[in-house]
Motif scaffolding. Structure first.
Motif, PDB file in Angstrom:
ATOM      1  N   ASP A 166      27.054  48.485  -9.606  1.00  0.00           N
ATOM      2  CA  ASP A 166      27.487  47.169 -10.097  1.00  0.00           C
ATOM      3  C   ASP A 166      27.820  47.166 -11.581  1.00  0.00           C
ATOM      4  O   ASP A 166      28.523  46.265 -12.055  1.00  0.00           O
ATOM      5  CB  ASP A 166      26.417  46.120  -9.813  1.00  0.00           C
ATOM      6  CG  ASP A 166      27.017  44.758  -9.488  1.00  0.00           C
ATOM      7  OD1 ASP A 166      28.050  44.711  -8.791  1.00  0.00           O
ATOM      8  OD2 ASP A 166      26.462  43.741  -9.943  1.00  0.00           O
ATOM      9  N   LYS A 221      30.515  43.174  -8.083  1.00  0.00           N
ATOM     10  CA  LYS A 221      31.509  43.736  -7.172  1.00  0.00           C
ATOM     11  C   LYS A 221      32.031  42.676  -6.215  1.00  0.00           C
ATOM     12  O   LYS A 221      33.251  42.556  -6.007  1.00  0.00           O
ATOM     13  CB  LYS A 221      30.911  44.902  -6.395  1.00  0.00           C
ATOM     14  CG  LYS A 221      31.917  45.569  -5.455  1.00  0.00           C
ATOM     15  CD  LYS A 221      31.303  46.731  -4.704  1.00  0.00           C
ATOM     16  CE  LYS A 221      32.332  47.366  -3.767  1.00  0.00           C
ATOM     17  NZ  LYS A 221      31.776  48.498  -3.010  1.00  0.00           N
ATOM     18  N   TYR A 235      34.242  40.204  -8.147  1.00  0.00           N
ATOM     19  CA  TYR A 235      35.568  40.757  -8.422  1.00  0.00           C
ATOM     20  C   TYR A 235      36.420  40.755  -7.162  1.00  0.00           C
ATOM     21  O   TYR A 235      37.595  40.369  -7.194  1.00  0.00           O
ATOM     22  CB  TYR A 235      35.436  42.175  -8.959  1.00  0.00           C
ATOM     23  CG  TYR A 235      36.744  42.758  -9.459  1.00  0.00           C
ATOM     24  CD1 TYR A 235      37.156  42.566 -10.776  1.00  0.00           C
ATOM     25  CD2 TYR A 235      37.559  43.491  -8.608  1.00  0.00           C
ATOM     26  CE1 TYR A 235      38.353  43.088 -11.230  1.00  0.00           C
ATOM     27  CE2 TYR A 235      38.767  44.023  -9.054  1.00  0.00           C
ATOM     28  CZ  TYR A 235      39.154  43.819 -10.366  1.00  0.00           C
ATOM     29  OH  TYR A 235      40.357  44.329 -10.803  1.00  0.00           O
ATOM     30  N   GLN A 236      35.850  41.149  -6.034  1.00  0.00           N
ATOM     31  CA  GLN A 236      36.590  41.163  -4.779  1.00  0.00           C
ATOM     32  C   GLN A 236      37.030  39.759  -4.388  1.00  0.00           C
ATOM     33  O   GLN A 236      38.136  39.566  -3.874  1.00  0.00           O
ATOM     34  CB  GLN A 236      35.728  41.782  -3.672  1.00  0.00           C
ATOM     35  CG  GLN A 236      35.521  43.281  -3.818  1.00  0.00           C
ATOM     36  CD  GLN A 236      34.546  43.836  -2.794  1.00  0.00           C
ATOM     37  OE1 GLN A 236      33.641  43.139  -2.332  1.00  0.00           O
ATOM     38  NE2 GLN A 236      34.725  45.105  -2.442  1.00  0.00           N
ATOM     39  N   ALA A 292      39.874  49.254 -12.060  1.00  0.00           N
ATOM     40  CA  ALA A 292      39.296  48.760 -10.813  1.00  0.00           C
ATOM     41  C   ALA A 292      40.095  49.223  -9.600  1.00  0.00           C
ATOM     42  O   ALA A 292      39.515  49.575  -8.558  1.00  0.00           O
ATOM     43  CB  ALA A 292      39.226  47.239 -10.847  1.00  0.00           C
ATOM     44  N   TRP A 309      31.554  47.317 -11.913  1.00  0.00           N
ATOM     45  CA  TRP A 309      32.253  46.064 -11.619  1.00  0.00           C
ATOM     46  C   TRP A 309      31.926  44.987 -12.637  1.00  0.00           C
ATOM     47  O   TRP A 309      32.739  44.071 -12.862  1.00  0.00           O
ATOM     48  CB  TRP A 309      31.908  45.628 -10.194  1.00  0.00           C
ATOM     49  CG  TRP A 309      32.353  46.671  -9.215  1.00  0.00           C
ATOM     50  CD1 TRP A 309      31.602  47.651  -8.647  1.00  0.00           C
ATOM     51  CD2 TRP A 309      33.697  46.871  -8.763  1.00  0.00           C
ATOM     52  NE1 TRP A 309      32.378  48.462  -7.852  1.00  0.00           N
ATOM     53  CE2 TRP A 309      33.673  48.008  -7.900  1.00  0.00           C
ATOM     54  CE3 TRP A 309      34.911  46.226  -8.979  1.00  0.00           C
ATOM     55  CZ2 TRP A 309      34.808  48.491  -7.268  1.00  0.00           C
ATOM     56  CZ3 TRP A 309      36.049  46.698  -8.348  1.00  0.00           C
ATOM     57  CH2 TRP A 309      35.998  47.810  -7.510  1.00  0.00           C
ATOM     58  N   TYR A 327      34.587  45.605 -15.166  1.00  0.00           N
ATOM     59  CA  TYR A 327      35.894  45.091 -14.738  1.00  0.00           C
ATOM     60  C   TYR A 327      35.940  43.568 -14.833  1.00  0.00           C
ATOM     61  O   TYR A 327      36.946  42.992 -15.276  1.00  0.00           O
ATOM     62  CB  TYR A 327      36.199  45.520 -13.298  1.00  0.00           C
ATOM     63  CG  TYR A 327      36.187  47.015 -13.079  1.00  0.00           C
ATOM     64  CD1 TYR A 327      36.667  47.885 -14.060  1.00  0.00           C
ATOM     65  CD2 TYR A 327      35.691  47.580 -11.899  1.00  0.00           C
ATOM     66  CE1 TYR A 327      36.659  49.269 -13.871  1.00  0.00           C
ATOM     67  CE2 TYR A 327      35.679  48.957 -11.699  1.00  0.00           C
ATOM     68  CZ  TYR A 327      36.155  49.785 -12.689  1.00  0.00           C
ATOM     69  OH  TYR A 327      36.148  51.140 -12.496  1.00  0.00           O
ATOM     70  N   CYS A 328      34.860  42.919 -14.432  1.00  0.00           N
ATOM     71  CA  CYS A 328      34.812  41.456 -14.523  1.00  0.00           C
ATOM     72  C   CYS A 328      34.890  40.994 -15.971  1.00  0.00           C
ATOM     73  O   CYS A 328      35.538  39.988 -16.289  1.00  0.00           O
ATOM     74  CB  CYS A 328      33.533  40.926 -13.876  1.00  0.00           C
ATOM     75  SG  CYS A 328      33.536  40.936 -12.069  1.00  0.00           S
TER      76      CYS A 328
END
Length: 354
Positions: free
Chosen positions: A40, A68, A71-72, A20, A43, A46-47
């Protein structure tokens, strides 16, 4: 061929192999890459990998418009902490809540929401201590437990023998302040002690766990706590170490992780004590639990260390180990195919302290 001339499929294939942080850096290169890195599906991975999220949720577990943004939001909310520590602590709480949902769902409702940075900062000011970083992250996810009356719902659990009943809960920050001040006065600790009470028994039998905010060790008070402040460490000192400038191996996190591992592995579990369900610390597996059957009688013996009670025998003071012995009378029935079926007829439990 330059990277700019790659097609969308090739670009996505490359981005899918990045982490990420690197993906976020690639997004700063150009407008095209900013669009490509906004996919997306990246992300979502990543999540899933870092936060074990299968739907886009923010740190308050409210829905987010996209993975996204979710995650941010997580990275922003916990940006003051090492990310590897954040994901490790989240994994611990997720695993514990999953076990509770299956085995003891009533306790889930006692877990409080996480404390904010402002609440943690004010707590440190009130107590005159600086919490170890892992402890702060633990409380960011969950501010201890509510204390329902007449329930044995402590997530740390306990044991009973004779008239001694212990059930330990993880305390919320507000109660830590009250319990620490009370025990400080009773035991004659310095008014600005480095110790705070992080867990305690909610029953008539006392048991206290202390966090040393200087060295990161967790201690349990012994039978002599009120007389001379005696405590023993809960985690080997060698396991408590400083990594990358913070105590990632601070004892409170290690202690809770080991407790969670024992629950998930079935080493300990739930049991009814005085008709009330609780997490029981008498082990269910070897080497501290053994079972034998002879002449239709099954005997199970379990042992746990007890440091919080004092027995007097003649002139000797004993810090004890408690044995739980269960005797079960069995009835055997041979079916037509010769398969042995076992039925429990009666079960008696005995406690012994040596």
């Amino acid at each position: 061929m330059s990277f700019d001339k790659l097609g969308e499929l090739e670009t996505h294939s490359i981005l899918s192999r990045l982490d990420a942080t690197t993906t976020a850096k690639v997004a700063c290169v150009s407008g095209r890459f900013r669009v490509s890195t906004s996919d997306d599906s990246l992300w979502a991975r990543y999540c899933s990998e870092e936060l074990d999220l299968t739907t886009p949720l923010d740190p308050s577990f409210n829905p987010s418009p996209s993975f996204k943004e979710a995650y941010q939001a997580w990275r922003t909310s916990f940006g003051m902490y090492p990310w590897s520590l954040v994901t490790r602590v989240k994994r611990f709480w997720d695993n514990l809540k999953h076990w509770l949902q299956i085995n003891f769902p009533e306790v889930l409702q006692t877990l409080r929401d996480g404390a904010s940075e402002e609440v943690l900062n004010q707590f440190e000011i009130n107590m005159g201590v600086k919490l170890p970083v892992p402890s702060r992250v633990l409380y960011r996810f969950c501010d201890g437990q509510e204390q329902p009356r007449n329930k044995l719902w402590g997530i740390i659990g306990g044991y009973s023998f004779y008239d001694h009943l212990v059930n330990v809960s993880l305390l919320p920050l507000s109660q830590i302040i009250m319990e620490t001040r009370a025990i400080t006065n009773d035991c004659g600790f310095p008014s600005r002690s480095k110790f705070i009470v992080v867990a305690a028994s909610t029953t008539y039998s006392e048991k206290f766990f202390f966090l040393n905010c200087v060295n990161g060790q967790v201690y349990v008070g012994t039978k002599n706590l009120r007389e001379d402040g005696e405590m023993i460490p809960c985690v080997p000192d060698a396991a408590v170490s400083s990594i990358h400038g913070y105590r990632q191996q601070e004892a409170m996190l290690l202690w809770l992780e080991e407790h969670g591992r024992r629950l998930r592995s079935g080493t300990i579990g739930t049991r009814r004590v005085f008709k009330r369900k609780s997490i029981n610390l008498f082990p269910l597996k070897a080497p501290h639990c053994s079972t034998a059957v002879t002449s239709g009688v099954q005997v199970t013996s379990k042992i746990t260390h007890v440091c919080d009670v004092l027995f007097h025998l003649i002139c000797w003071s004993l810090v004890t180990q408690s044995y739980f012995i269960e005797v079960m009378v069995l009835f055997f029935h041979f079916q037509e195919l010769g398969v042995l079926t076992k039925f429990k007829i009666n079960c008696l439990a005995f406690h012994l302290c040596l």
